[in-house]
Design an enzyme around this catalytic site. Structure first.
Site, PDB file in Angstrom:
ATOM      1  N   GLU A   1      46.567  30.718  35.757  1.00 37.87           N
ATOM      2  CA  GLU A   1      46.525  31.216  37.133  1.00 37.87           C
ATOM      3  C   GLU A   1      45.997  30.096  38.032  1.00 37.87           C
ATOM      4  O   GLU A   1      44.808  30.056  38.359  1.00 37.87           O
ATOM      5  CB  GLU A   1      45.635  32.456  37.225  1.00 37.87           C
ATOM      6  CG  GLU A   1      46.141  33.608  36.371  1.00 37.87           C
ATOM      7  CD  GLU A   1      45.186  34.785  36.324  1.00 37.87           C
ATOM      8  OE1 GLU A   1      45.667  35.912  36.125  1.00 37.87           O
ATOM      9  OE2 GLU A   1      43.962  34.581  36.471  1.00 37.87           O
TER      10      GLU A   1
ATOM     11  N   ASP B   1      36.767  34.789  36.044  1.00 38.61           N
ATOM     12  CA  ASP B   1      36.385  34.969  34.644  1.00 38.61           C
ATOM     13  C   ASP B   1      36.603  33.704  33.825  1.00 38.61           C
ATOM     14  O   ASP B   1      36.264  33.666  32.641  1.00 38.61           O
ATOM     15  CB  ASP B   1      37.169  36.137  34.028  1.00 38.61           C
ATOM     16  CG  ASP B   1      36.341  37.416  33.995  1.00 38.61           C
ATOM     17  OD1 ASP B   1      35.254  37.430  34.604  1.00 38.61           O
ATOM     18  OD2 ASP B   1      36.776  38.395  33.367  1.00 38.61           O
TER      19      ASP B   1
ATOM     20  N   LYS C   1      39.399  42.702  32.395  1.00 39.31           N
ATOM     21  CA  LYS C   1      39.465  42.872  33.848  1.00 39.31           C
ATOM     22  C   LYS C   1      38.620  44.046  34.319  1.00 39.31           C
ATOM     23  O   LYS C   1      38.021  43.995  35.409  1.00 39.31           O
ATOM     24  CB  LYS C   1      40.926  43.072  34.282  1.00 39.31           C
ATOM     25  CG  LYS C   1      41.107  43.183  35.789  1.00 39.31           C
ATOM     26  CD  LYS C   1      42.568  43.375  36.151  1.00 39.31           C
ATOM     27  CE  LYS C   1      42.747  43.583  37.647  1.00 39.31           C
ATOM     28  NZ  LYS C   1      44.171  43.802  38.008  1.00 39.31           N
TER      29      LYS C   1
ATOM     30  N   ASP D   1      45.498  41.280  42.538  1.00 36.64           N
ATOM     31  CA  ASP D   1      45.565  40.179  41.582  1.00 36.64           C
ATOM     32  C   ASP D   1      45.668  38.866  42.345  1.00 36.64           C
ATOM     33  O   ASP D   1      46.077  38.833  43.512  1.00 36.64           O
ATOM     34  CB  ASP D   1      46.769  40.350  40.655  1.00 36.64           C
ATOM     35  CG  ASP D   1      46.561  41.456  39.631  1.00 36.64           C
ATOM     36  OD1 ASP D   1      45.398  41.864  39.434  1.00 36.64           O
ATOM     37  OD2 ASP D   1      47.557  41.920  39.052  1.00 36.64           O
TER      38      ASP D   1
ATOM     39  N   ASP E   1      43.802  49.849  34.425  1.00 31.44           N
ATOM     40  CA  ASP E   1      44.206  50.391  35.719  1.00 31.44           C
ATOM     41  C   ASP E   1      44.735  51.818  35.583  1.00 31.44           C
ATOM     42  O   ASP E   1      44.283  52.736  36.278  1.00 31.44           O
ATOM     43  CB  ASP E   1      45.248  49.479  36.371  1.00 31.44           C
ATOM     44  CG  ASP E   1      46.304  48.982  35.381  1.00 31.44           C
ATOM     45  OD1 ASP E   1      46.367  49.516  34.255  1.00 31.44           O
ATOM     46  OD2 ASP E   1      47.067  48.070  35.728  1.00 31.44           O
TER      47      ASP E   1
END
Length: 752
Positions: A109, A138, A271, A295, A469
Site C-alpha cells: 500500500e 500498522d 484491521k 481504506d 467489517d
C-alpha cells in the site's frame, strides 16, 4: 422547537425500485430448479451415483437461488436533500466528524496512494475545524509518516485551490490525470497559472516521497521514535502532524498519525484491532459523534459526501434507527471488459440495492459513516434514564465499574465514552490535540489495554473473523439497528482494484474464509434471527454472503460430474423428453438473466462473459481454499491470516500493453484446483474421442466443453512460459490428481 423540527420535511427518502424483468426471470429459474429436483427424485435413476450427486448439488443451488431472490426482491436507494439539512442544523452547529484511514504495509500500500486519499479527505466541503483525520499505520513505517508530513504542507495550498475552483476530484493524482475538472475552469485567466503551480508542487511532493522510499530516512528528530522498531514489535507512536488551531490557521483539519503498539506475544486482531485503537484515541482527542472510515486507496470523488451522509444520520427517523450509512464502492481505471471480474458493477446494483431494501446494507469495511455511540455498543431502544440493559446505570450516569469493565482502565476515555452514551458533548482540552497528554492516548493504544474489557466483543469492531467489517455490521443489525445505502451522484468514493488475477483471487480467498468463519461462529445470522433482532429476510441475505466458501464444494462436484459420466459412460442429465428440456431451459434463462443485468448496468457482452467465467474460477479456486482455511482453523491445525491486497496506481501505458488482462500464475496451491479440473475435462473428452462405442448423452460433452471454456485462461497457461504459464510443479500435481480421478472412475465402472 422540537415540534417545529418534526414538521420539517425529511432529510432523505428511500426510493423503491421495480426490476420487473429480473423478478420474472429469477422466479422462472427458481421454478425450474424445483421442477428439476422433483424430476430427479421421481426418476428411476435416483439410486445411481452421478444422479444422486447431481441431486445434492442442485438442491444446494436451489437454496442459494432462493436466498438470492429474497435478497434482490425489494431493491431501494436513497435520495438526500442537503438544502433541508441546513434548515435543521445551521452550519456552525454541524457535528464533528472523525475520519479514519487505515494502511498496513508501505510496499503493498504505497504511501503516495495513502496521501492522495488523505488529501481528498482533508479537502472535503465541510468546516475544517469540525474534521479530524486519523491515519493508522500498522506497518509502523517512517516512510508513511514522512509522506503524511509532506502532504500536510502541500494541503495548505491544495485545499484552498480545490475550494476556490470547486474541484470535484480532490485526489491530486486523479485530478492531474484527467481533464474533466479543468475544462470547467479553462476560461478563468488565473486558473491555468495556479493549475500549473499545483501540478508542479504535487510532482515535487511525489518525487520527495519516491526518493524517501528508495533512500533510507535518517531516524532523528521527529523520526527517532522509529529507530528501534520492528513490524510486529514496537511501542505506540502517536504524532499530531497538524492541529487545526484557529488562532494559527483554519485551512487544514487535524491530522494525526497513529501506529499502535505491537508485541509478538499479543494478538493484534488485524484491521479490527486498528479500528478500535483509532476509536479510542479519537475519543480522547476529538470525540466526534460520527466517524468515517476509508481504506487507504479510497479517495473522495464527491466532496459533499459528508453532508449527504448527515442527511441520513441526522434525519429524525434515521437518528433513532440507522447505525451507519454505507457508501457504495466504485473503482477507477478499470481494465477493458473487466477480464478479472473484479469491478463489481452489477452486483452492488442488484444485490447491494436488495440489501438496502431490507434491514439495511452490509458494512463493507470502507466508505462508511458510523455513529460513535453505536460503536460503543448501544442499542436502538436504549434509554439512559430507563436503565437500559446495555449498560448499568446509577443515578442516570454510567457506573465507574461498568465503564472499566467495558471500556478499559483509562479514566479520561471512560469519561469520554460515558458522555457519548449519555448523548452529551465531551471534547477534551478544548479540542486542541497537541495539548492533550499523549501518554493517555498511548495507554489506550497499547496492545494490552483491551484485556478483560468488552472491546472486540460487545464494543467496537468485533473480533473473530478476517471479515471484521461484515461481522461488525451483522452485530449492529442483530441489535435491531438499520443501515442505509448512501447513494450520490457523482459517486462518493473511488478506489483501485487488483490489476492481476493473483491479487483478485487472494482477495476473494480472504473474503470467503472470513465470511464462512462468521457463519460457523456464535455470530451466525441464524442465531441473530432466533435470539436477536435480525429480520428474517436480512438473515437470508447474510446467509447468502457468508456462504461463499461453501458454494465451492457443490460447484466443484458439479463441474467434474460431466467428466465422470463421460469416462464411466453414464449420465447425470435427463436424456429423454420432457426432462431433457429442464436443464437446457434453465441454462438459457440463467444466462439471459445475468446478461440482461450486466447490459442494464452499462457493461458489454464480453464483460458479462468475463464475469461469468471468473465467477466459476473464483468459486472453485479462491472460495475453495477459503473453505480449506476455515476447515484447518476449526481443526486447530492452522490459523486464518489477514492477507493485504496490493494497491497500485495503473500506469498510463497499460492500455496499450498486450499482456494486460492476461492471467498470471505462480506456484501457489490456489491454482491447483483449477488446473486439475481442466485436465480432468480434457482427459474425459480424449477418452470419449478414443472410445469405440457411442456416448449415452451429448449433454455431458457440452457441459465438459463449457467448463473448459470457463477455464480457457488455464488452458492457455498450459502452453505459455514465464509468469503467464502454469508452473510445471502445479501441472505435475494436477496430473497425479487427474490420474487418481480417472482411476476412481474406472473402479466405479467395474463395481457398477
Amino acid at each position: 422547537m422540537g415540534n417545529e423540527r418534526t414538521l420539517l420535511p425529511p432529510l432523505y427518502e428511500k426510493i423503491w425500485e421495480k426490476h420487473t424483468f429480473s423478478r420474472v426471470m429469477d422466479s422462472l429459474i427458481l421454478m425450474l430448479l424445483v421442477i428439476l429436483i422433483g424430476y430427479r427424485v421421481c426418476s428411476h435413476n435416483i439410486n445411481t451415483f452421478p444422479w444422486f450427486i447431481a441431486l445434492l448439488c442442485e438442491s444446494w443451488f436451489t437454496f442459494t437461488w432462493f436466498v438470492t431472490i429474497s435478497t434482490k426482491w425489494t431493491p431501494s436507494h436513497t435520495i438526500t436533500y442537503i438544502n433541508r439539512l441546513f434548515l435543521r442544523v445551521p452550519e456552525p452547529e454541524l457535528p464533528l466528524l472523525d475520519i479514519f484511514v487505515t494502511t498496513a504495509d508501505p510496499v503493498l500500500e504505497p504511501p503516495i496512494i495513502t496521501i492522495n486519499t488523505v488529501l481528498s479527505l482533508l479537502s472535503l466541503d465541510y468546516p475544517t475545524n469540525k474534521l479530524a483525520c486519523y491515519v493508522s499505520d500498522d506497518g509502523c513505517s517512517p516512510i508513511t509518516f514522512y509522506a503524511l508530513l509532506q502532504a500536510s504542507i502541500f494541503a495548505h495550498i491544495w485545499i484552498p485551490f480545490c475550494k476556490k475552483y470547486n474541484v470535484q476530484v480532490r485526489a491530486p493524482f486523479r485530478y492531474f490525470s484527467s481533464d474533466e475538472d479543468t475544462a470547467n475552469n479553462n476560461d478563468l485567466p488565473e486558473f491555468k497559472q495556479e493549475w500549473l503551480r499545483m501540478k508542479e508542487e504535487y510532482e515535487q511532493l511525489s518525487s520527495k516521497i519516491q526518493n524517501a522510499a528508495q533512500n533510507s530516512i535518517p531516524l532523528v528528530g521527529e523520526f527517532e521514535a522509529f529507530s528501534k522498531t520492528q513490524l510486529r514489535n514496537h511501542p505506540t507512536i502517536i504524532k499530531v502532524i497538524w492541529e487545526n488551531n484557529e488562532a494559527v490557521s483554519s485551512v487544514v483539519p487535524h491530522l494525526i498519525y497513529i501506529s499502535r503498539e505491537k508485541r509478538p506475544q499479543h494478538s493484534h486482531h488485524y484491521k479490527a484491532g486498528a479500528m478500535n485503537v483509532l476509536t479510542r484515541v479519537s475519543g480522547l482527542m476529538t470525540n466526534a459523534p460520527f466517524m468515517l472510515n476509508v481504506d487507504c486507496d479510497m479517495y473522495v470523488s464527491n466532496p459533499k459526501i459528508v453532508l449527504h451522509a448527515l442527511c441520513v444520520l441526522l434525519d429524525p427517523k434515521g437518528e433513532k434507527e440507522v447505525a451507519f450509512a454505507q457508501c457504495p464502492q466504485r473503482f477507477y481505471d478499470a481494465l477493458k471488459d473487466d477480464p478479472f471480474g473484479n469491478q463489481l458493477v452489477a452486483l452492488p446494483l442488484y444485490i447491494g440495492g436488495g440489501f438496502a431494501g431490507l434491514q439495511g446494507i452490509i458494512y463493507a469495511g470502507t466508505n462508511c459513516f458510523h455513529r460513535r455511540k453505536v460503536i460503543y455498543g448501544i442499542s436502538p431502544d436504549h434509554d439512559i434514564q430507563n436503565r437500559n440493559k446495555d449498560h448499568c446505570v446509577t443515578n442516570e450516569t454510567l457506573s465507574e465499574k461498568v465503564i472499566i469493565q467495558k471500556f478499559g482502565a483509562s479514566k479520561v476515555f471512560g469519561e469520554s465514552a460515558a458522555h457519548t452514551l449519555e448523548g452529551k458533548t465531551f471534547t477534551p482540552n478544548d479540542n486542541h490535540c497537541k495539548s492533550l497528554d499523549l501518554e493517555a492516548a498511548s495507554e489506550v493504544a497499547s496492545c494490552g489495554y483491551e484485556y478483560c474489557t468488552a472491546w472486540g466483543k460487545q464494543v467496537g469492531w468485533i473480533y473473530g473473523s478476517t471479515s471484521e467489517d461484515v461481522l461488525t455490521g451483522l452485530k449492529f443489525h442483530t441489535k435491531g439497528w438499520r443501515s442505509e445505502l448512501c447513494t450520490t451522484d457523482p459517486i462518493a468514493f473511488r478506489g483501485c482494484t487488483p490489476q492481476d488475477n493473483i491479487g483478485q483471487m487472494s482477495q476473494h480467498k480472504r473474503w470467503a474464509s472470513g465470511l464462512l468463519d462468521i457463519f460457523l461462529s456464535k455470530h451466525c445470522p441464524i442465531f441473530g434471527t432466533l435470539f436477536g433482532k435480525l429480520q428474517l429476510r436480512e438473515c437470508f441475505a447474510y446467509i447468502w454472503i457468508t456462504n461463499w466458501a461453501l458454494r465451492s464444494i457443490p460447484e466443484i462436484c458439479y463441474a467434474v460430474l460431466p467428466a465422470y459420466c463421460i469416462i464411466t459412460n453414464s449420465s447425470f442429465l435427463p436424456n429423454k423428453e420432457p426432462g431433457l428440456w429442464i436443464p437446457a431451459t434453465l441454462f438459457v434463462l440463467y444466462n439471459i438473466s445475468t446478461l440482461t443485468e450486466q447490459l442494464k448496468s452499462g457493461m458489454s457482452i464480453k464483460t458479462w462473459w468475463n464475469n461469468q467465467r471468473m465467477g466459476r474460477i473464483t468459486t472453485m479456486n479462491s472460495c475453495f481454499f477459503g473453505f480449506l482455511t476455515i476447515l484447518l482453523k476449526h481443526l486447530r491445525i492452522s490459523e486464518a491470516v489477514f492477507e493485504i491486497t496490493k494497491k497500485e496506481q495503473p500506469s498510463s501505458s497499460e492500455g496499450s500493453d498486450e499482456n494486460v488482462g492476461r492471467f498470471i500464475f505462480n506456484e501457489s496451491p490456489i491454482f491447483l484446483t483449477g488446473t486439475t479440473i481442466l485436465l480432468v475435462q480434457l482427459t474425459a473428452l480424449c477418452i470419449n474421442l478414443l472410445r469405440w462405442q457411442p456416448l449415452q448423452g451429448v449433454g455431458e460433452v457440452f457441459c465438459s466443453a463449457y467448463v473448459i471454456m470457463c477455464y480457457l485462461p488455464f488452458l492457455k497457461g498450459l502452453f505459455r512460459k514465464g509468469k503467464y504459464g502454469i508452473p510445471l510443479s502445479t501441472i505435475c500435481k494436477s496430473m497425479v490428481l487427474t490420474f487418481l480421478f480417472v482411476h476412481f472412475c474406472s473402479r466405479s465402472t467395474i463395481t457398477g
